[in-house]
Design a protein around this motif. Structure first.
Motif, short mmCIF file in Angstrom:
data_model
loop_
_atom_site.label_atom_id
_atom_site.label_comp_id
_atom_site.label_asym_id
_atom_site.label_seq_id
_atom_site.Cartn_x
_atom_site.Cartn_y
_atom_site.Cartn_z
N ILE A 187 -8.53 1.79 -4.89
CA ILE A 187 -7.13 1.55 -4.57
C ILE A 187 -6.45 0.92 -5.79
O ILE A 187 -6.92 -0.07 -6.32
N ALA A 214 -5.50 7.31 -1.36
CA ALA A 214 -5.67 8.10 -2.59
C ALA A 214 -6.63 7.34 -3.49
O ALA A 214 -6.22 6.59 -4.36
N ARG A 250 0.82 -1.21 0.00
CA ARG A 250 0.00 0.00 0.00
C ARG A 250 0.86 1.27 0.00
O ARG A 250 0.35 2.35 -0.19
N SER A 284 -3.80 -0.77 -6.20
CA SER A 284 -3.32 -2.15 -6.08
C SER A 284 -4.41 -3.15 -6.38
O SER A 284 -4.17 -4.18 -7.00
N VAL A 329 -1.45 4.44 -0.90
CA VAL A 329 -2.37 4.44 -2.03
C VAL A 329 -3.78 4.07 -1.60
O VAL A 329 -4.73 4.36 -2.30
N ALA A 330 -3.91 3.44 -0.43
CA ALA A 330 -5.26 3.09 0.02
C ALA A 330 -6.04 4.34 0.39
O ALA A 330 -7.25 4.31 0.48
N GLU A 339 5.30 -0.16 6.94
CA GLU A 339 4.24 -0.63 6.06
C GLU A 339 3.13 -1.18 6.93
O GLU A 339 3.39 -2.02 7.81
#
Lengths: 106, 686, 170
Positions: free
Chosen positions: B653, A101, A27, B655, A98-99, C85
């Motif tokens: 997302i 955005a 992420r 991903s 990115v989770a 992370e």
């Protein structure tokens, strides 16, 4: 006599899968970029493998190396742009996750 | 330049002057070397791209007589205009941008005339077009300027497409003959088809045309040398397409509409780009293409006709325009028409395009002189409307005098430069068309245009400088002045000459205009005008001796008397402060209206574009409404239900998207790798 | 097993492991160190494949420039330098997909016919090929790099509007 083609392609394929794994699970944007780099390098390794073992005259060989050079340049460019996007993202949203955005969502 | 410009502040103009002076010095150096050179062409190039199959793209510089001449013109006018800008533009905003664009233009133009193949030529051709667009739209906050810039860009783009198509034909046709095609020039390559005695350089290069050879047409490619095109039809088509490109750039009929509107840009830009250099690039293109045009008489005659017609056509529109800059713009179109005509005549007669280049050379100086003088009038008076000016002779004697020199030269009155160049050009055209009735008609039109030229330019001069004083006191906020804010130069009173920064270019250009006509008497200078026969009242120098031709003398006297006639008419109508306004009942009123609407060309283009698109979009609308919508509505129902479920899969997302992408790809790969070989035998396949 | 193959197996395994570590590392700085090792390992493999120019390029561009660039990016995002992370639970599907992908690729590698090594090339041959036969690609790459450069500069510059937006956001 030297490195078998199978080993080279296997390493390349393994790296490719690893990179894809990173892309679909991580992420953090920077980690995402790094995963993309791994995928790119797997592809470059593939080109070089066939540059070393040309499948046919005119295929592979020195052309494979040429393509690899171009790809190296392309991948480096991609990192630069990706990092610029990371900076912009951080500036605009204060995060590089990115989770968070998720403007792509309808 | 633009980046550094802010640091220099107001001094940015002087930096530009410095660099442009450097360019001028090197331009002079190249031109002098070219004048004294034994070999006329110096090519320095390298292979840029090498494709399998022998196709090569070459980049390089080619110093040819024409290019050296253009270098002189560009950099002399460029230096004077940049110098002039230092006062004229001093009170504008965005000076660094102005100078950056101007310098970009100058460098692109210099590179253009030194290009050694069509591909490179097109690159710089587009670059000067871009700079022209940027500079016309310099006052981008004015809607007229922005739309004029767009118009100039789009109209020239039409020509560029034609030009590109023509170059493709050249490339395709000559690739078989020369191996590399005319787009490339490759020094040292032997040309299989070059006629004996012409040497290896000329035929390989699209730019090099052979030195004029009085004895035969040998220097030019003979018809039939083009692969698969024995009759030369393809070459004629290519010639016409190249003419299209030149017409776009040089504002020839019917692509002339952009140039008058381009006057929305700063006057300095008009003087440099839209009078002396960029619009001449079209003529330069035709001139360097004469080697190919030489064996398509049809294309040559069409070029001649377009030029002749434009010279008269634009002149008539110049008669009625109330805007000082637009009058000069119409005269530019008209003079460019003369040059186009002369290139056509030269191609038809299979001689070098020297006469057109000579007129280009003289025209560049006297036309930029006229523009700069007009600019200094605008700078002082603050309006471009001729009807508001008058009597400026007393306040601005130097401007009036230099502009008079320019006007006399433009009208073609002895002994100013325009007389010689127009004379040589007309006599060349006469000898080309004397046996062709249709061609002769266009020649006659262009002779008639001499009268109009004198008429409109002296109308302008008398209205500006004649009379007792301004017909209308300048407004406190001059609307016509391009400056968005009022500077000291734009203040209405007292009327006075601008400073030496603006006067020096005027005086220099006037001096050049006085002597430029005699320059081809210097043998090494005449070398820059291949194919030119310099003559004075019928006497011309042919091979070292003077020869006399009665028809030349007649022609000289005819054009001179027409010019004086035009001057006289102008004096009757507008001299001494008179302002001739056409009475409302006059039968010519309708004509006047047509001229003021510019033959409705702009309206026609607008209507064509607007209505064409309207009709098209109506048709599209119908298809959309009844054909597509009908189908879509059916699907819509089903999909809207489906989508409300599917959209929950969308997380936004990246991903996750990648995951689905890879999954889909993997399914396909597995199916084709393992599924198909397993299933194929079941379905009876191999 | 000859020395070359042996070296390849060792370096290849190291490369793969460092790539895996880079992706799974918790600290982003560690990731960058691992990825540097990964790039260097690949460069070694290129040398073994008799592509010394590519090896040097890999060392200079990736192990050098890209790694440093990543490091700089992390430093610019200063507050996140030790960001971990987020340990999200790995769902089954991504793992399955990646595993399947790897298996398919390895299977494909096993099916590869036995080609013979071609003749070795010098850098001169490579450069001739690159600039003459494949000149178009190189040109395209140049264009891409140019546009990427301008795009990157545009993205990375501190715009007035964005800083204003940040201030208003608090």
């Amino acid at each position: 006599m030297s490195i078998p083609l199978v080993d080279l392609l296997g390493l390349s394929g393994g790296l490719f899968a690893l990179g894809i794994f990173g892309i679909i699970t991580r992420r953090n944007f920077i980690l995402l970029l790094i995963s993309v780099e791994i995928v790119m390098n797997a592809a470059i390794l593939n080109f070089l493998a066939f540059a070393y073992y040309p499948p046919a005259p005119g295929l592979g060989g020195v052309t494979g190396q040429s393509v690899a050079v171009v790809l190296v340049g392309l991948a480096a460019t991609e990192v630069a742009v990706g990092l610029a996007i990371v900076l912009a993202l951080n500036r605009l949203r204060g995060t590089i996750n990115v989770a968070e955005a998720i403007q792509l969502k309808l | 330049m633009g980046l550094l410009g802010r640091r220099f502040g107001r001094a940015v103009g002087w930096v530009a002057v410095f660099f442009e002076a450097g360019a001028l010095v090197s331009g002079f150096y190249v031109a002098l070397a070219e004048m004294g050179a034994a070999l006329p062409y110096h090519d320095q190039s390298f292979v840029w791209l090498n494709f399998p199959g022998g196709t090569r793209f070459v980049m390089g510089t080619l110093v040819s007589p024409l290019g050296a001449l253009m270098l002189l013109v560009i950099n002399v006018v460029g230096l004077l205009v940049v110098l002039y800008s230092n006062e004229y533009m001093a009170h504008e905003e965005g000076l660094p941008r102005y100078y950056a664009e101007l310098m970009l233009f100058l460098s692109a133009m210099n590179a253009l005339v030194l290009a050694d193949n069509y591909l490179e030529f097109i690159l710089f051709w587009e670059l000067v077009g871009l700079c022209s667009y940027l500079l016309i739209g310099f006052f981008y906050k004015k809607p007229e300027a922005a739309s004029a810039a767009k118009k100039a860009f789009l109209v020239t783009r039409v020509g560029d497409v034609l030009f590109l198509a023509g170059v493709f034909i050249f490339f395709a046709s000559f690739a078989g003959v020369h191996g590399v095609g005319p787009i490339t020039s490759y020094p040292g390559t032997a040309c299989p088809s070059s006629p004996p005695g012409t040497g290896p350089t000329w035929a390989c290069s699209g730019f090099v045309f052979a030195p004029p050879n009085a004895n035969s047409a040998a220097p030019f490619l003979a018809p039939g040398t083009v692969t698969g095109d024995p009759s030369g039809t393809l070459m004629t088509l290519a010639g016409l397409l190249i003419l299209g490109g030149a017409a776009g750039k040089s504002a020839q009929f019917p692509l002339h509409t952009w140039l008058p509107d381009a006057m929305e840009g700063p006057t300095t830009v008009s003087a440099l780009i839209h009078a002396a250099t960029m619009v001449a690039a079209g003529i330069f293109l035709l001139a360097i293409t004469t080697i190919y045009l030489g064996f398509t008489p049809t294309a040559a005659l069409v070029i001649l006709g377009v030029g002749g017609f434009t010279s008269l056509f634009a002149g008539t529109m110049g008669l009625v325009s109330p805007d000082i800059k637009r009058v000069i713009a119409y005269s530019t179109i008209s003079q460019l028409g003369y040059m186009t005509m002369a290139v056509g005549a030269a191609a038809y007669l299979v001689v070098g395009p020297g006469a057109a280049m000579f007129h280009l050379f003289t025209h560049a100086f006297f036309k930029s002189l006229l523009f700069l003088a007009a600019g200094s009038v605008i700078h002082v008076v603050g309006t471009q409307d001729l009807f508001k000016m008058g009597g400026l002779r007393k306040a601005m004697p130097i401007t009036a005098g230099t502009m008079l020199v320019g006007a006399l030269a433009l009208s073609g009155i002895f002994p100013f430069s325009g007389f010689f160049s127009k004379d040589d050009l007309l006599s060349l055209t006469y000898s080309a068309t004397s046996g062709v009735p249709l061609g002769f008609l266009f020649f006659a039109l262009s002779v008639a245009a001499v009268l109009l030229t004198a008429l409109y330019i002296f109308r302008l001069w008398f209205m500006t400088f004649g009379g007792e004083g301004l017909r209308e006191p300048p407004a406190p906020h001059p609307g016509g002045h391009p400056s968005p804010k009022e500077g000291p130069g734009a203040s209405p009173s007292p009327l006075h000459e601008p400073s030496w920064v603006m006067l020096a270019p005027l005086v220099t250009l006037a001096a050049i205009t006085c002597v430029a006509g005699f320059l081809p008497l210097i043998p090494s200078f005449a070398h820059l005008f291949p194919g030119l026969t310099w003559s004075i009242f019928g006497y011309s120098k042919v091979g070292g001796a003077w020869a006399f031709s009665l028809s030349d003398l007649t022609l000289s006297l005819l054009s001179l008397s027409l010019a004086f006639l035009g001057l006289g008419i102008a004096w009757v109508f507008w001299g001494g402060g008179r302002v001739y306004r056409m009475p409302t009942g006059s039968p010519l009123r309708g004509l006047h209206g047509i001229l003021q609407r510019r033959y409705y060309f702009d309206d026609a283009y607008d209507a064509l574009a607007v209505h064409g698109i309207l009709v098209l979009s109506k048709a599209m609308d119908w298809v959309d409404r009844y054909v597509i919508d009908g189908t879509v509505h059916g699907f819509e129902q089903g999909f809207s239900r489906l989508s409300s479920r599917v959209r929950t899969l969308q997380t936004g997302i990246v991903s996750n998207y990648a995951l689905w992408l890879v999954t889909g790809l993997l399914v396909l790969v597995i199916f084709f790798l393992y599924g198909v070989p397993y299933l194929a035998p079941l379905f009876g396949g191999g | 097993m000859n020395p070359e193959t042996f070296a390849f197996v060792v370096v290849g395994a190291g490369t793969f492991v460092s790539a895996a570590l880079a992706i799974t590392a918790q600290e982003i700085v560690h990731t960058i160190i691992y990825i540097g090792a990964f790039f260097a390992g690949l460069a070694t493999i290129y040398f073994l494949l008799q592509a010394p120019f590519l090896g040097l390029l890999q060392l200079a561009v990736y192990a050098g420039a890209v790694t440093i660039l990543l490091m700089f990016a992390v430093m610019v995002l200063r507050k996140r330098i030790f960001a971990r992370e987020a340990r999200t639970a790995l769902s089954a599907l991504p793992v399955l997909v990646a595993l399947l992908l790897g298996l398919v690729l390895v299977d494909l590698a096993l099916r590869a016919p036995a080609y013979l090594p071609g003749p070795a090339y010098g850098v001169d041959t490579l450069s001739q090929n690159l600039f003459l036969v494949n000149g178009g690609w190189l040109l395209l790459l140049g264009l891409v790099m140019l546009s990427a450069l301008s795009g990157g500069v545009y993205l990375a510059r501190e715009t007035r509007s964005s800083s204003v937006a940040r201030e208003t956001r608090g």
